[in-house]
Design an enzyme around this catalytic site. Structure first.
Site, PDB file in Angstrom:
ATOM      1  CG  ASN A 308       6.882   0.976   4.486  1.00  0.00           C
ATOM      2  OD1 ASN A 308       6.481   0.454   5.496  1.00  0.00           O
ATOM      3  ND2 ASN A 308       7.022   0.312   3.342  1.00  0.00           N
ATOM      4  CD  GLU A 341      -0.781   2.093   0.540  1.00  0.00           C
ATOM      5  OE1 GLU A 341      -0.362   2.349   1.682  1.00  0.00           O
ATOM      6  OE2 GLU A 341      -1.680   1.254   0.314  1.00  0.00           O
ATOM      7  CD  GLU A 363      -5.107   0.764   6.553  1.00  0.00           C
ATOM      8  OE1 GLU A 363      -5.413   1.184   5.411  1.00  0.00           O
ATOM      9  OE2 GLU A 363      -3.931   0.606   6.920  1.00  0.00           O
TER      10      GLU A 363
HETATM   11 ZN   LIG Z   1      -3.980   1.513   4.133  1.00  0.00          ZN
END
Ligand SMILES: [Zn+2]
Length: 921
Positions: A308, A341, A363
């Site tokens: 986030n 992240e 990813e």
């Molecule tokens: Zn990730």
């Protein structure tokens, strides 16, 4: 081609203004209507099983007692004349809807499509801007998706409390507020939270204003407006926290939030985050776009972490470290996850995939970039070698299955997105990016990335957009090369014969078959999987004994090529020299050599003339080719035996994994074979284990601590008596209070006492679990308890794993995966249990997250008989379609893997037996 289920393009959101008020205490005896029209009555929970105290809010039934109230105003641009609005909403009760003041005359919901339809009976014209006002109510659920509650204990009173937290990726923002929940529909957000006066609220942006509501004294926390962003990256958290704070060289405020009283456990993550944020700022050539970055430890969390924007959430084991209590492996994990992240803050958040088909861009890229950053921060950790034995290996393992899928995979429905958060998107994605970066050179690659990020800042992009930017930067045909890797399932095995210097590529399959053999391809798999790949554009490399330090590369863009003409060097097979392809394992492919060439490669492994990554690569390829039936078992066993003087951690990670697989497939159900096999395994590890010993040297390398944990754990697993005795001795010393087992050794020691000790030892580990103050220790204890071989204890653990007053939902997977991995009988009992309690597993783990897939794949992984495959197929055919939808691919992959194991067992049982009898008879 499957068709994407998208919202109608009649309007586009520009700005959301959302106010939510979560109820952090259960509201008892109140009925709650949900958007699917079902009214659930809050009922008293069924009585807890005797002896296991249950806290309020522990059961699914009580979900309905935790609600939140919401209202939102959305500024919309009307794109087509319309009198209705369709937007995403799931398990939300929409009380009212008004568009430019016009009240909706009908509000209906479609739970299957996860949408709500608002009819206004009046046309709104294209090109205008309108304002939608909604009031609604939702459930603060316990399933770790959407807007959910996480449980913690008040450090002073010990009472159970709840925090409210969000997990929206991929498609659960719609459980928190009605929205256009597609990554390409970026908007700005203004969030306001109404919370009890003693709690704190955190969101993507800094607090703009905090006031007190006079009617009830609750705090009203309003956050600054976000930049343009996707719904899945919106986040808010309400709870009680302490934090540590730092600032990057560029002036960004970074905080790590922990539960009260343990802020010091955030210090290492903070240090990493501050440095990594600066590192990426320079690497990407674009400043971090938000004024602050918060990293928050959440006590109940399904994944590892969630990126986030400005408000990253983590499970505790991925963020917190205690200098006294944490193992080296935890340090690695925290550094990697924090870096992963933070990479997303640019790759994913600033530039976002246009649809889930391009999830791998997020990813795969973040996984690759995390290694880059950790390697930069901690050069001595040998991060890239570990990448090969973990991430790269996982990619090649999964992608060798016929039921694998292309990196770019079409997903139509929200219910299918979770399943692609898998080793293909993360690990194969990262592996092909590493291959490409190596092929282009890091500087050219980086410049191409910067070009891409600049062009699509605050926007959305597809895989082709990245290739185009890299093509413009490098002048090389990147699209042509990379499409062969991202649009085809699988990867090649290169056959190399140095007698005629010919290389040939074919798809590598775990069962050794050829692609044309499709008898077991499930016709439900998406069509891409069934298309036989033609060939891959492979940046091939090779090194040989004459110049090991000077690898040579060329691009193989055909099924077959003759090397002499390309490399311009004459080769003479009679020289007895060795040749190793894929230097440093940067290419996403395997290599098979001729039997003579394999033989010549044993010595440079033993003498370490070959570097560790290349030794590792040979071991990985030999083992996979043997499993597939392409090489005889003796080659893999001889290759393993060549590692007896190995000192590299990454190599051992692979060797120990291979030993585990061999043991599970060949020796799990036959005691005499098991003991021969264990002796072989222990003898192989003995030299290095003894050199490292039990006691850490002062200031020893991080990887030495990792290697010690790994080898002692493996020696325990393979029943090495001196290791087991020492483990029991040190456990006794801890029980007597004379010494404490250090964090790095605790898993090995506790596994030993559970596996080879008494009932009292088992209870003592259970006691350690109950008293643990960190999740890291709790997970270690669970994994140790799962090593029991006692059928009664196995049965007890199976129930214990589902008791939420004892085991957090996020950690239940460790109970079942360990039991299934450890013994034949444990595996059978666990599989039986999963089937008998399927509806419980489905209820708890099957909705909106990927944990259910993990249960299925980890429980089935080590079976090795046709009957087991058939049993699995029959069982999953018997469950309702809706319960199968999110694990369809996992079921195919699991049964395919079982059949590959079964074929391997049948083919090589005799050879393995003979080989062991000769060496360890
Ligand atoms: Zn990730």
């Amino acid at each position: 081609m499957v068709e994407r289920q998208l919202l109608p393009k009649t309007v586009r959101p520009l700005l959301y203004d959302i106010t939510l008020e979560p109820g952090l205490e259960p509201r008892l005896h109140e009925s709650v209507a949900t958007s699917d029209g079902v009214t659930s009555e809050t009922s008293a929970p069924a009585g807890p099983p005797a002896g296991s105290p249950q806290h309020p809010g522990d059961t699914e039934d009580e979900d309905a007692a935790f609600t939140f109230q919401g209202q939102e105003t959305v500024e919309l641009e009307v794109l087509e004349d319309t009198s209705s609005i369709v937007l995403n909403a799931l398990e939300l009760k929409i009380h009212s809807a008004r568009l430019n003041g016009v009240e909706a005359h009908s509000i209906t919901s479609d739970p299957d499509a996860q949408t709500a339809r608002l009819e206004f009976g009046q046309k709104f014209a294209a090109g205008t801007r309108v304002r939608l006002e909604l009031t609604f109510q939702g459930i603060l659920n316990s399933k770790m998706v959407g807007f959910y509650r996480a449980k913690y204990q008040d450090p002073e009173s010990g009472t159970v409390k709840y925090m409210a937290v969000t997990q929206f990726e991929p498609t659960d923002a719609r459980q928190a507020f009605p929205c256009w929940d597609e990554p390409a529909l970026k908007s700005r957000f203004r969030i306001t939270l109404v919370i009890p006066s003693d709690r704190q609220a955190i969101s993507n942006m800094p607090v703009e204003q905090e006031t007190v509501r006079t009617s009830d004294g609750r705090k009203v926390v309003r956050f600054e407006e976000t930049p343009l962003m996707s719904t899945y990256l919106v986040a808010f958290v309400v709870g009680e926290f302490d934090y540590v704070e730092g600032r990057t060289a560029e002036g960004v405020q970074v905080r790590v939030y922990t539960q009260k009283g343990v802020a010091h456990q955030g210090a290492f993550a903070l240090d990493c985050a501050v440095k990594v944020l600066s590192y990426f700022t320079e690497f990407f050539g674009t400043p971090y776009p938000l004024p602050k970055e918060d990293l928050i430890a959440v006590p109940d969390f399904a994944a590892g972490a969630m990126e986030n924007w400005g408000c990253i959430t983590f499970r505790e084991t991925a963020l917190l470290l205690d200098p006294e209590r944490s193992a080296a492996s935890a340090r690695s994990r925290v550094a990697e996850v924090v870096a992963h992240e933070l990479a997303h803050q640019w790759f994913g958040n600033l530039v976002t995939m246009e649809w889930w088909t391009h999830l791998w861009l997020n990813e795969g890229f973040a996984t690759w970039a995390a290694e880059l950053a950790v390697d930069h921060l901690f050069p001595s950790w040998q991060q890239w070698m570990q990448f090969v034995s973990t991430t790269f290996a996982a990619a090649l393992r999964l992608d060798a299955l016929r039921s694998s899928h292309p990196i770019e995979v079409e997903v139509a429905r929200a219910q299918q997105v979770n399943e692609i958060f898998d080793a293909i998107s993360y690990c194969k994605g990262a592996s092909v990016i590493r291959m490409l970066a190596n092929y282009l050179g890091l500087e050219v690659f980086r410049n191409g990335l910067c070009r891409y990020l600049n062009k699509f800042t605050y926007g959305n992009a597809s895989t082709d957009d990245l290739w185009q930017a890299l093509e413009e930067e490098s002048g090389k045909p990147i699209s042509h090369m990379m499409r062969s890797w991202t649009r085809q399932t699988g990867y090649p095995v290169i056959y190399f014969d140095d007698a005629n210097m010919i290389v040939r590529q074919e798809r590598f399959l775990a069962d050794g078959g050829s692609v044309s053999h499709t008898s077991r391809v499930n016709t439900n798999a998406d069509s891409d999987s069934n298309t036989a790949p033609t060939h891959w554009v492979v940046p091939l490399g090779m090194m040989d004994s004459s110049q090991p330090a000077v690898p040579r590369y060329f691009l193989l863009d055909a099924k077959q090529a003759e090397l002499q003409s390309i490399l311009g060097t004459a080769s003479n097979a009679s020289e007895q020299r060795w040749i190793k392809m894929n230097p440093h394992q940067t290419g996403t492919y395997r290599v098979n050599y001729t039997p003579e060439m394999w033989q010549r490669l044993v010595e440079p492994i033993q003498t370490k003339v070959l570097g560790a990554t290349d030794r590792l690569g040979l071991a990985m390829d030999a083992f996979a080719l043997t499993k597939a039936g392409i090489l005889p078992a003796s080659v893999a066993l001889q290759m393993l035996a060549a590692f007896s003087k190995e000192d590299d951690y990454a190599c051992w990670l692979d060797v120990v994994g291979s030993l585990g697989e061999l043991g599970a497939v060949f020796a799990s159900d036959e005691p005499s074979l098991r003991s021969q096999f264990d002796r072989f395994a222990c003898d192989l590890m003995r030299y290095t284990a003894e050199r490292i010993g039990w006691k850490p040297e002062p200031n020893e390398e991080h990887v030495t601590a990792l290697l010690r944990s790994l080898l002692l754990g493996a020696l325990v697993k393979h029943a090495d008596s001196s290791t087991v005795n020492e483990a029991r001795r040190s456990w006794k010393a801890e029980q007597d209070g004379t010494d404490r087992v250090p964090a790095d050794l605790r898993l090995a020691v506790m596994s030993a006492v559970v596996q080879y000790g008494t009932d009292a030892d088992f209870d003592a580990v259970l006691q350690a679990y109950a008293q643990a103050v960190m999740d890291e220790e709790r997970v270690r204890c669970i994994r140790a308890l799962g090593c029991t071989r006692d059928p009664a204890k196995i049965r007890w653990l199976l129930d214990w794993g589902l008791d939420r007053s004892q085991v957090k939902s996020q950690d239940a997977i460790y109970v079942y995966s360990t039991l299934a991995a450890n013994t034949d009988s444990g595996r059978r009992a666990t599989w039986q249990y999963l089937r008998e309690h399927w509806s419980t597993f489905y209820q708890r783990f099957g909705k909106g997250n990927f944990l259910l897939s993990s249960f299925v794949s980890s429980i089935l992984r080590d079976f090795s008989s046709e009957e087991a495959a058939e049993e699995a197929e029959a069982f999953f055919a018997s469950i309702p379609d809706k319960e199968r939808e999110s694990i369809q691919r996992t079921i195919q992959q699991s049964t395919e893997r079982i059949r590959a194991n079964a074929a391997w067992r049948q083919r090589d049982m005799h050879a393995v037996r003979a080989w062991l009898a000769e060496r360890c008879g």
